[in-house]
Write a protein that holds these residues in place. Structure first.
Motif, PDB file in Angstrom:
ATOM      1  N   ASN A  22      -5.614  -1.395  -3.306  1.00  0.00           N
ATOM      2  CA  ASN A  22      -5.993  -2.790  -3.054  1.00  0.00           C
ATOM      3  C   ASN A  22      -4.956  -3.533  -2.218  1.00  0.00           C
ATOM      4  O   ASN A  22      -5.253  -4.594  -1.659  1.00  0.00           O
ATOM      5  N   ILE A  23      -3.725  -2.992  -2.157  1.00  0.00           N
ATOM      6  CA  ILE A  23      -2.621  -3.711  -1.528  1.00  0.00           C
ATOM      7  C   ILE A  23      -2.709  -3.608  -0.002  1.00  0.00           C
ATOM      8  O   ILE A  23      -2.662  -2.510   0.563  1.00  0.00           O
ATOM      9  N   LEU A  24      -2.840  -4.751   0.655  1.00  0.00           N
ATOM     10  CA  LEU A  24      -2.827  -4.777   2.118  1.00  0.00           C
ATOM     11  C   LEU A  24      -1.413  -4.535   2.646  1.00  0.00           C
ATOM     12  O   LEU A  24      -1.235  -3.965   3.725  1.00  0.00           O
TER      13      LEU A  24
ATOM     14  N   LEU B 192       4.969   6.458   0.295  1.00  0.00           N
ATOM     15  CA  LEU B 192       4.689   5.023   0.289  1.00  0.00           C
ATOM     16  C   LEU B 192       3.193   4.797   0.450  1.00  0.00           C
ATOM     17  O   LEU B 192       2.571   5.308   1.386  1.00  0.00           O
ATOM     18  N   LYS B 193       2.595   4.018  -0.460  1.00  0.00           N
ATOM     19  CA  LYS B 193       1.145   3.893  -0.534  1.00  0.00           C
ATOM     20  C   LYS B 193       0.582   2.721   0.266  1.00  0.00           C
ATOM     21  O   LYS B 193      -0.636   2.581   0.377  1.00  0.00           O
ATOM     22  N   PHE B 194       1.432   1.864   0.805  1.00  0.00           N
ATOM     23  CA  PHE B 194       0.958   0.717   1.580  1.00  0.00           C
ATOM     24  C   PHE B 194       2.117   0.218   2.438  1.00  0.00           C
ATOM     25  O   PHE B 194       3.284   0.495   2.148  1.00  0.00           O
ATOM     26  N   PRO B 195       1.828  -0.492   3.521  1.00  0.00           N
ATOM     27  CA  PRO B 195       2.912  -0.976   4.390  1.00  0.00           C
ATOM     28  C   PRO B 195       3.758  -2.027   3.699  1.00  0.00           C
ATOM     29  O   PRO B 195       3.253  -2.868   2.959  1.00  0.00           O
ATOM     30  N   MET B 196       5.056  -1.980   3.965  1.00  0.00           N
ATOM     31  CA  MET B 196       5.986  -2.953   3.416  1.00  0.00           C
ATOM     32  C   MET B 196       6.908  -3.447   4.523  1.00  0.00           C
ATOM     33  O   MET B 196       7.379  -2.662   5.351  1.00  0.00           O
ATOM     34  N   ILE B 197       7.155  -4.738   4.528  1.00  0.00           N
ATOM     35  CA  ILE B 197       8.098  -5.337   5.472  1.00  0.00           C
ATOM     36  C   ILE B 197       9.443  -5.511   4.770  1.00  0.00           C
ATOM     37  O   ILE B 197       9.511  -6.090   3.682  1.00  0.00           O
ATOM     38  N   ALA B 198      10.480  -4.993   5.394  1.00  0.00           N
ATOM     39  CA  ALA B 198      11.834  -5.131   4.844  1.00  0.00           C
ATOM     40  C   ALA B 198      12.361  -6.512   5.222  1.00  0.00           C
ATOM     41  O   ALA B 198      13.121  -6.666   6.182  1.00  0.00           O
TER      42      ALA B 198
ATOM     43  N   LEU C 253       2.122 -13.625   6.328  1.00  0.00           N
ATOM     44  CA  LEU C 253       1.188 -13.983   7.405  1.00  0.00           C
ATOM     45  C   LEU C 253       1.011 -12.814   8.371  1.00  0.00           C
ATOM     46  O   LEU C 253      -0.109 -12.533   8.837  1.00  0.00           O
ATOM     47  N   HIS C 254       2.099 -12.113   8.671  1.00  0.00           N
ATOM     48  CA  HIS C 254       2.034 -10.947   9.559  1.00  0.00           C
ATOM     49  C   HIS C 254       1.131  -9.870   8.964  1.00  0.00           C
ATOM     50  O   HIS C 254       0.348  -9.233   9.688  1.00  0.00           O
ATOM     51  N   ILE C 255       1.230  -9.686   7.648  1.00  0.00           N
ATOM     52  CA  ILE C 255       0.388  -8.681   6.984  1.00  0.00           C
ATOM     53  C   ILE C 255      -1.087  -9.072   7.069  1.00  0.00           C
ATOM     54  O   ILE C 255      -1.949  -8.242   7.379  1.00  0.00           O
ATOM     55  N   ILE C 256      -1.392 -10.334   6.805  1.00  0.00           N
ATOM     56  CA  ILE C 256      -2.782 -10.799   6.888  1.00  0.00           C
ATOM     57  C   ILE C 256      -3.353 -10.560   8.280  1.00  0.00           C
ATOM     58  O   ILE C 256      -4.498 -10.121   8.440  1.00  0.00           O
ATOM     59  N   ASN C 257      -2.552 -10.826   9.283  1.00  0.00           N
ATOM     60  CA  ASN C 257      -3.041 -10.736  10.662  1.00  0.00           C
ATOM     61  C   ASN C 257      -3.041  -9.323  11.229  1.00  0.00           C
ATOM     62  O   ASN C 257      -3.739  -9.064  12.223  1.00  0.00           O
ATOM     63  N   ASN C 258      -2.266  -8.410  10.605  1.00  0.00           N
ATOM     64  CA  ASN C 258      -2.078  -7.095  11.224  1.00  0.00           C
ATOM     65  C   ASN C 258      -2.311  -5.906  10.303  1.00  0.00           C
ATOM     66  O   ASN C 258      -2.103  -4.764  10.725  1.00  0.00           O
ATOM     67  N   HIS C 259      -2.722  -6.124   9.067  1.00  0.00           N
ATOM     68  CA  HIS C 259      -2.759  -5.027   8.092  1.00  0.00           C
ATOM     69  C   HIS C 259      -3.667  -3.873   8.508  1.00  0.00           C
ATOM     70  O   HIS C 259      -3.407  -2.715   8.156  1.00  0.00           O
ATOM     71  N   GLU C 260      -4.705  -4.157   9.264  1.00  0.00           N
ATOM     72  CA  GLU C 260      -5.640  -3.092   9.629  1.00  0.00           C
ATOM     73  C   GLU C 260      -5.006  -2.048  10.540  1.00  0.00           C
ATOM     74  O   GLU C 260      -5.456  -0.895  10.565  1.00  0.00           O
ATOM     75  N   LYS C 261      -3.981  -2.432  11.283  1.00  0.00           N
ATOM     76  CA  LYS C 261      -3.337  -1.470  12.179  1.00  0.00           C
ATOM     77  C   LYS C 261      -1.946  -1.049  11.700  1.00  0.00           C
ATOM     78  O   LYS C 261      -1.255  -0.293  12.389  1.00  0.00           O
ATOM     79  N   MET C 262      -1.546  -1.528  10.531  1.00  0.00           N
ATOM     80  CA  MET C 262      -0.238  -1.148   9.987  1.00  0.00           C
ATOM     81  C   MET C 262      -0.334   0.165   9.224  1.00  0.00           C
ATOM     82  O   MET C 262      -1.294   0.393   8.482  1.00  0.00           O
TER      83      MET C 262
END
Length: 413
Positions: free
Chosen positions: A142-144, A166-172, A363-372
């Motif tokens: 479920n995690i974007l 790692l099961k989902f993208p994470m921003i450091a 905000l970056h995740i909301i806008n870019n999660h589909e390609k991360m």
């Protein structure tokens, strides 16, 4: 979802604290104005696990105003401020936290937060991520994406990513320029000494201060100790950081040697067993130990207890350990983050930058999660530039700008 907090009646003083910090967080105020109108998180659920004090609360409110359904938990049993937690609940945020919770309660709070089935997480130390890769892995799909606040947490993330787990993208978020250059250095530097000085009420000038770890946090603590008049000694395992400390004017030696002459010890490595029985065996009577790393494992408390004939609290947040030969050594805030467990954390203006990084990471995740991809990301440089520009504007400071001729010159091969 019903919150779990100490006492809702504490809310008035919590609101006062939140309103106070809002006066000194112009970048977050600007983002709040912008995101409250666009509401980019509408319909999304977010879990924020951080040190639950006024600045964190304001971040939670900014995310809520941006449309998110927000759940907040504490990331350390001693850093939650119960009045702030109550104020957040009155403001429409779900909270699972209270000060001095047990390990079992802490775990329960994390699980309750994850029961909300979040789309985005903001973690501090990696406990949420650890659960989402362990007993709560069923929620990982479920995690974007999410972001991580600390050096310790980023280390854990990079280890997962290196193993392909790692099961989902994470921003450091910790690795963003506008975070570590200011938060880790100036924030940790000031708040650590604030916690130590208000707890002990002792002078720093003239004392031998041992700083374990010369990363950005260690640099900040060493710099502030020097400014307070201390004789600073640095311990390190990285030869490059060690020589940097030498060039910055500090003595460098192994911990077992520093332990013989240190008056105050501060650990900031992100690793475990930095001060152990070998050091306790040679410390001066009266030595004071504090930790500013994320977890309470840098000062080995089991070793300390096993070498002591008595242990008692002699002042709030100060434990006295009497060793077998009669020497007395002191541990602050149970070896937990001294700047939060015995203080109010980083200065407000510093966290204005750090929490702007967190809000813009989400905000970056909301806008870019589909390609991360399922990787650890660093904040894009243009985002750091935007945060810095907003801060300069708030400080009424102008800077130069490149001319078109200069831009052309710099872009030449």
């Amino acid at each position: 979802m019903e919150s779990m907090i100490k006492d809702i009646k504490l809310a008035p003083s919590g609101h006062d604290k939140i309103n106070w910090v809002k006066n000194f967080m112009p970048v977050l105020n600007s983002l709040n104005d912008e995101l409250s109108k666009s509401k980019p998180f509408l319909g999304k659920k977010m879990v924020v696990t951080m040190h639950l004090e006024a600045k964190t609360a304001y971040l939670g409110l900014v995310l809520k105003n941006a449309g998110a359904e927000v759940v907040v938990t504490g990331s350390n049993p001693l850093s939650t401020q119960d009045d702030v937690a109550a104020a957040l609940v009155e403001s429409g945020v779900t909270v699972y936290a209270w000060h001095a919770c047990s390990d079992e309660e802490y775990e329960t709070f994390l699980h309750k937060a994850l029961d909300s089935r979040p789309d985005i997480i903001i973690d501090d130390g990696g406990d949420l991520v650890s659960l989402l890769h362990g007993s709560r892995s069923d929620l990982a799909e479920n995690i974007l994406g999410g972001s991580e606040e600390t050096t310790t947490g980023v280390i854990r993330l990079k280890a997962l990513a290196a193993e392909g787990k790692l099961k989902f993208p994470m921003i450091a978020a910790n690795d963003a320029y506008c975070k570590y250059l200011f938060d880790n250095r100036y924030g940790t530097g000031q708040s650590t000494w604030d916690g130590i000085m208000r707890t002990t009420n002792l002078v720093v000038a003239g004392k031998n201060v041992v700083v374990a770890g010369y990363g950005w946090c260690g640099k900040g603590v060493a710099m502030r100790a020097k400014g307070l008049g201390a004789n600073v000694i640095v311990t390190e395992v990285d030869p490059i950081k060690a020589i940097e400390a030498v060039f910055d004017g500090f003595r460098v030696m192994p911990m077992t040697e520093a332990a013989k002459i240190g008056d105050v010890f501060v650990t900031l490595t992100g690793c475990r067993d930095i001060i152990t029985k070998e050091s306790f065996a040679v410390m001066k009577s009266g030595a004071i130990m504090a930790n500013a790393g994320h977890f309470d494992v840098e000062i080995n408390k089991d070793h300390l207890k096993s070498m002591s004939v008595s242990q008692r609290t002699v002042r709030q947040n100060i434990e006295e350990f009497v060793l077998q030969d009669g020497r007395k050594v002191y541990l602050l805030a149970e070896g937990r983050l001294v700047n939060l467990a015995a203080g109010d954390g980083h200065p407000t203006e510093i966290m204005d930058l750090s929490f702007a990084v967190q809000a813009l990471s989400a905000l970056h995740i909301i806008n870019n999660h589909e390609k991360m991809k399922k990787e650890v990301y660093i904040m894009p440089d243009e985002v750091n530039q935007r945060i810095a520009e907003l801060k300069l504007e708030a400080l009424n400071i102008s800077i130069d700008h490149l001319t078109e001729v200069q831009k052309t010159y710099l872009s030449q091969a």
